[in-house]
Enzyme design. Structure first.
Site, mmCIF file in Angstrom:
data_model
loop_
_atom_site.group_PDB
_atom_site.id
_atom_site.type_symbol
_atom_site.label_atom_id
_atom_site.label_comp_id
_atom_site.label_asym_id
_atom_site.label_seq_id
_atom_site.Cartn_x
_atom_site.Cartn_y
_atom_site.Cartn_z
ATOM 1 N N PHE A 153 0.994 -1.292 0.520
ATOM 2 C CA PHE A 153 -0.046 0.162 0.010
ATOM 3 C C PHE A 153 0.789 1.350 -0.042
ATOM 4 C CE2 PHE A 153 -3.083 3.314 1.951
ATOM 5 C CZ PHE A 153 -3.795 2.850 1.690
ATOM 6 N N ASP A 228 2.678 -5.122 8.758
ATOM 7 C CA ASP A 228 1.132 -4.314 8.207
ATOM 8 C C ASP A 228 -0.342 -4.944 8.597
ATOM 9 O OD1 ASP A 228 -1.317 -2.840 7.207
ATOM 10 O OD2 ASP A 228 0.145 -1.295 6.617
ATOM 11 N N TYR A 253 -10.080 0.664 11.629
ATOM 12 C CA TYR A 253 -11.340 1.216 10.492
ATOM 13 C C TYR A 253 -12.217 -0.094 9.328
ATOM 14 C CZ TYR A 253 -8.039 3.364 7.636
ATOM 15 O OH TYR A 253 -6.716 3.883 7.004
ATOM 16 N N LYS A 254 -11.068 -1.146 9.603
ATOM 17 C CA LYS A 254 -11.072 -1.398 8.240
ATOM 18 C C LYS A 254 -12.166 -2.922 9.016
ATOM 19 C CE LYS A 254 -8.058 -0.489 5.381
ATOM 20 N NZ LYS A 254 -6.300 -0.382 5.177
ATOM 21 N N ARG A 400 -12.802 -4.578 -5.817
ATOM 22 C CA ARG A 400 -12.809 -4.952 -4.786
ATOM 23 C C ARG A 400 -13.872 -5.623 -4.148
ATOM 24 N NH1 ARG A 400 -8.114 -2.357 -0.777
ATOM 25 N NH2 ARG A 400 -10.156 -1.638 -0.582
HETATM 26 C C1 LIG Z 1 -5.877 1.102 5.338
HETATM 27 C C2 LIG Z 1 -4.652 0.937 4.646
HETATM 28 C C3 LIG Z 1 -3.540 2.334 5.569
HETATM 29 C C4 LIG Z 1 -3.620 2.834 6.217
HETATM 30 O O1 LIG Z 1 -3.258 4.020 6.469
HETATM 31 P P1 LIG Z 1 -3.670 5.152 7.192
HETATM 32 O O2 LIG Z 1 -2.145 6.067 7.900
HETATM 33 O O3 LIG Z 1 -4.971 4.856 8.573
HETATM 34 O O4 LIG Z 1 -4.588 6.485 6.287
HETATM 35 C C5 LIG Z 1 -3.030 1.510 5.465
HETATM 36 N N1 LIG Z 1 -0.960 0.676 5.317
HETATM 37 C C6 LIG Z 1 -1.955 -0.327 4.866
HETATM 38 C C7 LIG Z 1 -1.770 -1.651 4.116
HETATM 39 C C8 LIG Z 1 -3.871 -0.087 4.373
HETATM 40 O O5 LIG Z 1 -4.099 -1.254 4.116
#
Ligand SMILES: *Cc1c(COP(=O)(O)O)cnc(C)c1O
Length: 441
Positions: A153, A228, A253-254, A400
């Protein structure tokens, strides 16, 4: 080594997972019977009544923003009206606000397999990853290299690149399945690797990586394993302690349904806490915060990973949201999720054989989403929403379908596949209205 994030890399990344099959396809009526039978079989893990979802919606975006747990509105109203409004500043003591980051951290820990005292909640995943990487640098002072996945990501890549530039580490890239070979190669050249930073589940393909063996590979190379968990916390058993993960971060939040912008979590294994250097030393993480001391002295234990004042309303909303997991074993969530995503794949192959399913067919390699590729992916997502099926689009061509098992059924999977077939048959995805993309896709 340079990062390649263009289409060619993406084509290669998904190419491995692309399914091309010509098996006999079940008839739609048979699929409906199968959906009903599977829902019966999995009735014990149907937790839909713990969530508030709009009627007529099949919500397949819980991997972006989880649904609203039924406990949250009342808890949030109490926090605002009675605590903030009534007890005002005394709430920090009276309602345990001060301890909330570690108390809620322990609740998250139960879901990701961390014993109490190793998880803190607050700030964003981006901030927590910066913090974890800097801590890794302090824990591995002789190292000069960090290994990560170039398909991660974006924020994860930015953080790794950013921290590496700050501390003078070199970034080496490899897809997780090539990480052990890269580590062996680096070791052969006498290079010291400080950290291996990976996502447990690929955010686009839904590929679930082998956390236990990759953690072992990192350790064999003398490196820390930094994970992560954004796409696995609450969906896949993680067992951080069992696998001796060193540091981990994740958003809430997921699949943890904490709500928009709910604070992220950071895990620091007990054995690393004494050596944990907080790159963002703040008064909340001080050993004696109210002494207002001149110099910084980190608190003992996980509290030293605290930074500043946490977003209390979001934190309390998250605490209430986590009650959706009360009495729930994540292994059962995973079993349900595997059945749902397997069935969704079956439905897609039967009803929309032309779309390209990029998520792995093998349960053990698939997280909790099914991703499909289509040249008009953005239009498809918009048209699906018009039919009550909420999914999301990821550039360049991915739809997705996130499957948050607690509140979804096999019937929902079939309904989503039918909706996709109907959209394609009617050409709804080609509507010129979809040519302009929203700010948030
Ligand atoms: C959703 C997600 C994030 C989000 O990062 P934020 O700092 O909360 O915006 C980071 N890394 C991964 C792999 C994600 O899926």
């Amino acid at each position: 080594m340079t990062v390649t994030t263009g289409d060619s890399r993406w084509q290669r990344a998904v190419g491995r997972h692309t399914s091309v099959g010509s098996r006999a396809m079940p008839h739609p009526a048979a699929l409906a019977l199968r959906a009903a039978a599977l829902d019966d079989e999995h009735a014990a893990t149907d937790l839909r009544d713990r969530f508030l979802l709009p009627a007529g919606t099949v919500y397949l975006d819980g991997n972006s923003l989880g649904a609203l747990p039924a406990t949250v509105p009342e808890a949030l109203a109490t926090a605002v009206r009675d605590q903030w409004g009534g007890d005002l500043v005394s709430s920090w003591n009276a309602h345990g606000w001060w301890e909330a980051p570690t108390r809620v951290g322990d609740a998250v820990g139960r879901i990701v397999g961390a014993a109490a005292g190793q998880v803190v909640v607050g700030d964003s995943t981006t901030v927590r990853l910066h913090q974890a990487l800097h801590a890794a640098v302090a824990l591995r002072p002789d190292a000069r290299v960090v290994v990560t996945d170039p398909g991660s990501f974006p924020t994860d890549r930015y953080v790794v690149d950013g921290v590496a530039a700050q501390v003078g580490w070199r970034v080496e890239h490899a897809s997780p399945d090539h990480v052990p070979a890269l580590l062996a190669d680096l070791a052969g050249r006498g290079e010291r690797v400080g950290a291996v930073v990976l996502s447990h589940v690929d955010y686009r393909t839904g590929r679930l990586w082998d956390l236990p063996s990759l953690t072992r590979a990192a350790h064999d190379a003398g490196a820390l394993a930094v994970w992560d968990l954004c796409h696995s916390a609450g969906a896949v058993p993680v067992d951080l302690d069992v696998h001796r993960v060193d540091l981990a971060v994740g958003c809430t939040y997921k699949y943890l349904n904490g709500g928009p912008g709910s604070p992220a979590f950071g895990y620091v294994a007990t054995r690393h806490q004494d050596g944990f250097v907080n790159v963002l030393p703040g008064w909340n993480g001080h050993a004696d915060p109210f002494a207002m001391a001149d110099g910084y002295e980190g608190a003992p234990g996980i509290a030293r990973a605290r930074i500043g004042t946490p977003p209390m309303l979001s934190l309390l909303a998250l605490e209430a949201a986590l009650q959706a997991f009360d009495g729930v074993d994540v292994r059962d969530v995973r079993r349900r999720s595997s059945s749902l995503t397997r069935f969704l794949r079956t439905c897609l192959e039967a009803l929309v054989p032309d779309v390209d399913v990029v998520s792995p067919a093998e349960d053990a390699r698939r997280g909790s989403q099914v991703a499909v590729r289509h040249p008009d992916a953005y239009g498809l997502v918009q048209a699906l929403a018009g039919r009550g099926v909420v999914a999301d689009f990821r550039t360049p061509d991915v739809v997705r379908l996130g499957v948050a098992a607690p509140y979804l059924t096999h019937r929902d999977m079939l309904a989503a596949a039918h909706a996709l077939a109907d959209v394609l048959a009617a050409g709804e995805h080609l509507d010129p209205a979809h040519a302009r993309r929203n700010l948030v896709t």
